[in-house]
Design an enzyme around this catalytic site. Structure first.
Site, PDB file in Angstrom:
ATOM      1  N   ARG A  63      -5.521  58.910 -68.054  1.00 18.87           N
ATOM      2  CA  ARG A  63      -4.933  59.031 -66.715  1.00 18.87           C
ATOM      3  C   ARG A  63      -5.892  59.673 -65.718  1.00 18.87           C
ATOM      4  O   ARG A  63      -5.628  59.717 -64.517  1.00 18.87           O
ATOM      5  CB  ARG A  63      -3.642  59.867 -66.768  1.00 18.87           C
ATOM      6  CG  ARG A  63      -2.550  59.292 -67.652  1.00 18.87           C
ATOM      7  CD  ARG A  63      -1.367  60.236 -67.732  1.00 18.87           C
ATOM      8  NE  ARG A  63      -0.793  60.420 -66.408  1.00 18.87           N
ATOM      9  CZ  ARG A  63       0.118  59.590 -65.867  1.00 18.87           C
ATOM     10  NH1 ARG A  63       0.520  58.544 -66.548  1.00 18.87           N
ATOM     11  NH2 ARG A  63       0.595  59.789 -64.669  1.00 18.87           N
ATOM     12  N   LYS A 108     -17.246  49.014 -68.974  1.00 21.20           N
ATOM     13  CA  LYS A 108     -16.409  49.199 -67.777  1.00 21.20           C
ATOM     14  C   LYS A 108     -17.265  49.510 -66.562  1.00 21.20           C
ATOM     15  O   LYS A 108     -17.017  49.034 -65.476  1.00 21.20           O
ATOM     16  CB  LYS A 108     -15.391  50.329 -67.992  1.00 21.20           C
ATOM     17  CG  LYS A 108     -14.460  50.535 -66.803  1.00 21.20           C
ATOM     18  CD  LYS A 108     -13.704  49.281 -66.459  1.00 21.20           C
ATOM     19  CE  LYS A 108     -12.964  49.365 -65.150  1.00 21.20           C
ATOM     20  NZ  LYS A 108     -12.435  48.050 -64.704  1.00 21.20           N
ATOM     21  N   LYS A 133     -12.622  36.294 -64.262  1.00 27.09           N
ATOM     22  CA  LYS A 133     -11.604  36.872 -65.157  1.00 27.09           C
ATOM     23  C   LYS A 133     -11.495  36.055 -66.436  1.00 27.09           C
ATOM     24  O   LYS A 133     -11.469  36.595 -67.537  1.00 27.09           O
ATOM     25  CB  LYS A 133     -10.241  36.913 -64.437  1.00 27.09           C
ATOM     26  CG  LYS A 133     -10.138  37.995 -63.388  1.00 27.09           C
ATOM     27  CD  LYS A 133      -9.886  39.352 -63.959  1.00 27.09           C
ATOM     28  CE  LYS A 133     -10.924  40.406 -63.789  1.00 27.09           C
ATOM     29  NZ  LYS A 133     -11.963  40.413 -62.865  1.00 27.09           N
ATOM     30  N   CYS A 163      -3.052  61.820 -62.627  1.00 28.75           N
ATOM     31  CA  CYS A 163      -3.610  62.888 -63.463  1.00 28.75           C
ATOM     32  C   CYS A 163      -2.727  63.018 -64.694  1.00 28.75           C
ATOM     33  O   CYS A 163      -1.656  62.445 -64.774  1.00 28.75           O
ATOM     34  CB  CYS A 163      -3.589  64.215 -62.708  1.00 28.75           C
ATOM     35  SG  CYS A 163      -4.415  64.157 -61.130  1.00 28.75           S
ATOM     36  N   GLU A 216     -14.683  36.506 -68.692  1.00 34.29           N
ATOM     37  CA  GLU A 216     -14.910  37.807 -69.352  1.00 34.29           C
ATOM     38  C   GLU A 216     -13.776  38.185 -70.294  1.00 34.29           C
ATOM     39  O   GLU A 216     -13.958  39.025 -71.158  1.00 34.29           O
ATOM     40  CB  GLU A 216     -15.147  38.907 -68.315  1.00 34.29           C
ATOM     41  CG  GLU A 216     -14.024  39.182 -67.371  1.00 34.29           C
ATOM     42  CD  GLU A 216     -14.359  40.338 -66.420  1.00 34.29           C
ATOM     43  OE1 GLU A 216     -15.223  41.158 -66.742  1.00 34.29           O
ATOM     44  OE2 GLU A 216     -13.739  40.409 -65.359  1.00 34.29           O
ATOM     45  N   GLU A 275     -13.146  34.720 -58.377  1.00 36.15           N
ATOM     46  CA  GLU A 275     -12.624  35.857 -59.143  1.00 36.15           C
ATOM     47  C   GLU A 275     -11.812  35.379 -60.335  1.00 36.15           C
ATOM     48  O   GLU A 275     -11.922  35.904 -61.443  1.00 36.15           O
ATOM     49  CB  GLU A 275     -11.795  36.757 -58.228  1.00 36.15           C
ATOM     50  CG  GLU A 275     -11.054  37.885 -58.912  1.00 36.15           C
ATOM     51  CD  GLU A 275     -11.963  38.859 -59.681  1.00 36.15           C
ATOM     52  OE1 GLU A 275     -13.198  38.783 -59.528  1.00 36.15           O
ATOM     53  OE2 GLU A 275     -11.431  39.657 -60.457  1.00 36.15           O
ATOM     54  N   ASN A 303       0.378  66.590 -60.329  1.00 36.71           N
ATOM     55  CA  ASN A 303      -0.033  65.188 -60.347  1.00 36.71           C
ATOM     56  C   ASN A 303       0.666  64.526 -59.173  1.00 36.71           C
ATOM     57  O   ASN A 303       1.889  64.551 -59.078  1.00 36.71           O
ATOM     58  CB  ASN A 303       0.381  64.516 -61.665  1.00 36.71           C
ATOM     59  CG  ASN A 303       0.119  63.014 -61.608  1.00 36.71           C
ATOM     60  OD1 ASN A 303      -0.759  62.566 -60.883  1.00 36.71           O
ATOM     61  ND2 ASN A 303       0.900  62.242 -62.347  1.00 36.71           N
ATOM     62  N   GLY A 304      -0.113  63.964 -58.250  1.00 38.40           N
ATOM     63  CA  GLY A 304       0.516  63.294 -57.097  1.00 38.40           C
ATOM     64  C   GLY A 304      -0.294  63.555 -55.841  1.00 38.40           C
ATOM     65  O   GLY A 304      -1.428  64.024 -55.898  1.00 38.40           O
ATOM     66  N   HIS A 364     -20.098  17.071 -53.820  1.00 39.42           N
ATOM     67  CA  HIS A 364     -21.565  17.156 -53.787  1.00 39.42           C
ATOM     68  C   HIS A 364     -22.146  17.324 -55.180  1.00 39.42           C
ATOM     69  O   HIS A 364     -23.236  17.884 -55.340  1.00 39.42           O
ATOM     70  CB  HIS A 364     -21.986  18.315 -52.872  1.00 39.42           C
ATOM     71  CG  HIS A 364     -21.504  18.155 -51.473  1.00 39.42           C
ATOM     72  ND1 HIS A 364     -22.042  17.227 -50.594  1.00 39.42           N
ATOM     73  CD2 HIS A 364     -20.474  18.740 -50.810  1.00 39.42           C
ATOM     74  CE1 HIS A 364     -21.397  17.273 -49.449  1.00 39.42           C
ATOM     75  NE2 HIS A 364     -20.437  18.187 -49.545  1.00 39.42           N
ATOM     76  N   TRP A 415      -7.496  63.271 -61.944  1.00 42.61           N
ATOM     77  CA  TRP A 415      -8.051  62.089 -61.277  1.00 42.61           C
ATOM     78  C   TRP A 415      -8.079  62.465 -59.805  1.00 42.61           C
ATOM     79  O   TRP A 415      -7.035  62.551 -59.161  1.00 42.61           O
ATOM     80  CB  TRP A 415      -7.186  60.855 -61.524  1.00 42.61           C
ATOM     81  CG  TRP A 415      -7.710  59.648 -60.818  1.00 42.61           C
ATOM     82  CD1 TRP A 415      -7.283  59.126 -59.630  1.00 42.61           C
ATOM     83  CD2 TRP A 415      -8.806  58.832 -61.213  1.00 42.61           C
ATOM     84  NE1 TRP A 415      -8.020  58.046 -59.279  1.00 42.61           N
ATOM     85  CE2 TRP A 415      -8.975  57.820 -60.230  1.00 42.61           C
ATOM     86  CE3 TRP A 415      -9.654  58.822 -62.300  1.00 42.61           C
ATOM     87  CZ2 TRP A 415      -9.957  56.844 -60.309  1.00 42.61           C
ATOM     88  CZ3 TRP A 415     -10.638  57.843 -62.374  1.00 42.61           C
ATOM     89  CH2 TRP A 415     -10.787  56.877 -61.399  1.00 42.61           C
TER      90      TRP A 415
HETATM   91  C1  AGP Z   1     -14.989  42.807 -63.242  1.00 39.12           C
HETATM   92  O1  AGP Z   1     -13.849  42.385 -63.964  1.00 39.12           O
HETATM   93  C2  AGP Z   1     -16.110  43.242 -64.130  1.00 39.12           C
HETATM   94  N1  AGP Z   1     -15.700  44.206 -65.065  1.00 39.12           N
HETATM   95  C3  AGP Z   1     -17.398  43.588 -63.388  1.00 39.12           C
HETATM   96  O2  AGP Z   1     -17.834  42.398 -62.766  1.00 39.12           O
HETATM   97  C4  AGP Z   1     -17.307  44.672 -62.276  1.00 39.12           C
HETATM   98  O3  AGP Z   1     -16.548  44.193 -61.197  1.00 39.12           O
HETATM   99  C5  AGP Z   1     -18.741  44.947 -61.787  1.00 39.12           C
HETATM  100  O4  AGP Z   1     -19.490  45.453 -62.861  1.00 39.12           O
HETATM  101  C6  AGP Z   1     -18.802  45.933 -60.615  1.00 39.12           C
HETATM  102  O5  AGP Z   1     -18.295  47.175 -61.030  1.00 39.12           O
HETATM  103  P1  AGP Z   1     -17.942  48.275 -59.904  1.00 39.12           P
HETATM  104  O6  AGP Z   1     -16.865  47.686 -59.052  1.00 39.12           O
HETATM  105  O7  AGP Z   1     -17.495  49.466 -60.676  1.00 39.12           O
HETATM  106  O8  AGP Z   1     -19.192  48.538 -59.102  1.00 39.12           O
END
Ligand code: AGP
Length: 611
Positions: free
Chosen positions: A27, A606, A488, A2, A491, A484, A99-100, A507, A73
């Site tokens: 935060r 996000k 990364k 927070c 994106e 994963e 906060n904590g 294959h 938070w």
């Molecule tokens: C991951 O780096 C991406 N930003 C994106 O794939 C994300 O994981 C996906 O949109 C799912 O989001 P969520 O975990 O908030 O549901």
């Protein structure tokens, strides 16, 4: 995590606090509030961002030269007006922000309930505040002494700011485990979680240490330890600029959040995993154990990085719990006519808890009688509220668009859930349970160790930053990690990358391999190790450029391949929490080397709250 702000001095307190809270919204932004002292205590607080608080206080009496403010938070108690800080004590004379996490708040709350206390919120903060007031009343001591006595009983992390209607010239602050900075002005003091709310007023600051208490007046700052001994404040000069402070001195939120992972994984385990007692405490699992352990099938539903966490969990749950697991893209599941049987358990994994595809998918499953278990980071989010039960990942706000610390926290939670179910079902021995529980307990320290080698990863990133394509290969638990790592890179650096099971290369995809193609192997020591060594040889034979994530005592692969990223040895079940981190770093350093906005990559958001 927070954000807290306090002010005492000759200025109007409210504008200073409000601006400071806006600086600290990174935060946490579930709710915000302010307490002001002037002819009595005034507390204004509201669910939502600081802007909602601003609207809430229009027309209200805000005149004051002392106040405390908080942007939340949520950890205990979902985001709401009543759970927003500041909290008032039973007498209404004390206001506190925090906060904590107070880990032993339940036992303290039970003591107070027996004494006739009642509570307006679900928070641990309100419990601590009334505990302090109860001590002050029963010991007829000063507020400062009551705080000292209370904090000696508290288990957990805290920064608290406390103001008292009967002493309107003093702010009392204390910290353990969460940050507190005090800005020294001319006959004024500023208190905050970091220096961002302070820097425009003064560059002279005191960083309060753990187990220290600050008694702050406009013209006086006294620091003491919990033994009531005075400490000389060490005044430092701020040399950071505002933008850097919000990022904790890091260049970007993404690299800050990658480096937070020792702490965020620890926070995820804290209060749950006890390696001494050999217990994992998770009410959401315990209270639904019959449903979970008797599941005929578990369906992991998620998107993106969270879907990769589900893939890792598939291996873990099938290995430990012997329950069939399917992993579904939420966006596909929601439009199919899926077969959902009563008794199926759906595990919905989501950092934001607001991903539209995941929400609709679990609504559909719920309508057909499935039991929904949510693994979510944002407390009180839609998916958390839709779930019958769940476990929060406690990773704190993840600001960087690329999910990093949320992913490893998801894996930590899912591993604990699987361990609890497997022990209850008897599908693993107690020895293996204890081995894995200790392996999990050691992950934060191992993450800290491997982050010390970030520069080696940076050099590899600089070497390959101009490649146009990458392959990421892994087997078993590391196959989802390869996926994963590829996500990364895509994106963050906009370079095309594909993740594959390493054995799948023969294959078809091996046709892609030539001297221009970097191939990243996630090849830590596990049951698949010998096989992946052969896969590396296949790529080398075709002049592919091999980059490998390996266990630090590996003396085979380093001799074979070009560039190596080391991680500490760990059981294959917890290894993904380690092996993913060099891949997070690799994508970050390549993105930075290409001059890209790694916190806000193009075309991305996000939280994908639309279809
Ligand atoms: C991951 O780096 C991406 N930003 C994106 O794939 C994300 O994981 C996906 O949109 C799912 O989001 P969520 O975990 O908030 O549901």
């Amino acid at each position: 995590m927070c954000g807290i702000v306090g002010y005492i001095g000759s200025r109007e307190a409210y504008p200073v606090i409000l601006k400071g809270l806006k600086r600290l919204e990174y935060r946490g932004y579930d709710s915000a509030g302010v307490a002001l002292l002037n002819n009595g205590m005034k507390v204004y607080k509201k669910k939502g961002k600081v802007a909602q608080l601003e609207e809430e206080v229009i027309g209200k009496d805000l005149h004051s030269h002392i106040g405390i403010g908080h942007t939340r938070w949520a950890t205990h108690g979902e985001p709401s007006d009543r759970n927003a800080h500041p909290h008032l004590s039973k007498s209404g004379k004390l206001a506190m922000i925090h906060n904590g996490i107070i880990e032993n708040y339940v036992s303290i709350k039970n003591e107070l309930l027996k004494k006739g206390y009642s509570f307006k919120s679900d928070t641990d903060t309100e419990v601590l505040l009334n505990f302090i007031e109860d001590i002050k009343a029963n010991n007829e001591c000063s507020l400062e002494e009551a705080v000292r006595i209370a904090l000696k009983r508290v288990v957990g992390a805290y920064v608290i700011l406390l103001i008292d209607e009967e002493n309107p010239d003093t702010i009392i602050a204390a910290r353990k485990g969460s940050p507190l900075v005090i800005g020294i002005g001319k006959n004024e003091h500023f208190l905050a979680s970091d220096a961002s709310p302070i820097i425009e007023y003064t560059k002279e600051v005191v960083y309060v240490n753990d187990y220290e208490l600050a008694i702050v007046k406009a013209d006086e700052l006294i620091l003491k330890n919990l033994g009531n001994e005075k400490i000389t404040p060490y005044v430092q000069k701020l040399d950071l600029e505002l933008a850097a402070i919000e990022k904790g001195g890091y260049d970007h939120f993404m690299i800050k959040e990658i480096n937070e992972q020792p702490d965020t994984i620890h926070d995820c385990l804290r209060g749950r995993l006890d390696p001494v007692a050999g217990t994992i405490t998770m009410a959401g699992v315990q209270n639904n154990m019959e449903q979970l352990k008797n599941a005929q099938r578990i369906v992991m539903i998620a998107c993106g990085t969270s879907w990769h966490a589900g893939l890792v969990a598939e291996y873990i749950f099938e290995e430990l719990c012997r329950i069939p697991v399917e992993v579904e893209y939420a966006s596909e599941f929601r439009y199919r006519n899926p077969v959902i049987n009563k008794g199926d358990v759906i595990v919905a994994i989501s950092q934001s808890g607001e991903t539209a595809d995941t929400i609709v998918a679990i609504e559909k499953a719920k309508e057909q009688g499935a039991f929904i278990f949510g693994v979510v980071n944002v407390v009180g989010s839609s998916i958390a509220r839709l779930s019958h039960a769940g476990a929060y990942t406690h990773a704190g706000p993840e600001i960087g668009v690329a999910s990093t610390k949320a992913f490893t926290a998801q894996l930590a939670v899912l591993t604990m859930v699987a361990l609890k179910i497997a022990l209850e079902k008897g599908t693993i021995t107690h020895d293996r349970y204890m081995h894995l529980l200790n392996e999990l307990h050691e992950v934060p320290e191992k993450v800290k160790q491997l982050l010390a080698h970030a520069d080696a990863v940076k050099n590899i990133g600089l070497k390959y930053k101009d490649a146009s394509d990458f392959l990421y290969l892994g087997r078993g638990y590391n196959f989802p990690v390869a996926l994963e790592g590829a996500l990364k890179l895509k994106e963050i650096s906009y370079i095309h990358a594909e993740g594959y099971p390493a054995a799948e290369m023969k294959h078809g995809p091996i046709a892609l391999v030539d001297e221009k193609l970097p191939v990243v192997f996630v090849a830590t020591k596990d049951a698949y190790y010998e096989k992946i060594v052969s896969n590396i040889q296949e790529i080398k034979a075709r002049k592919g450029q091999v980059i490998a994530v390996v266990t630090e005592n590996d003396n085979v692969i380093p001799d074979m391949s070009g560039d190596i990223m080391f991680v500490p040895e760990a059981d294959e079940i917890v290894a993904p929490m380690l092996s993913v981190i060099p891949l997070q770093l690799l994508s970050y350093y390549i993105g930075v080397a290409k001059g890209l906005d790694v916190d806000k990559p193009r075309n991305l958001a996000k939280s994908v709250t639309v279809e």
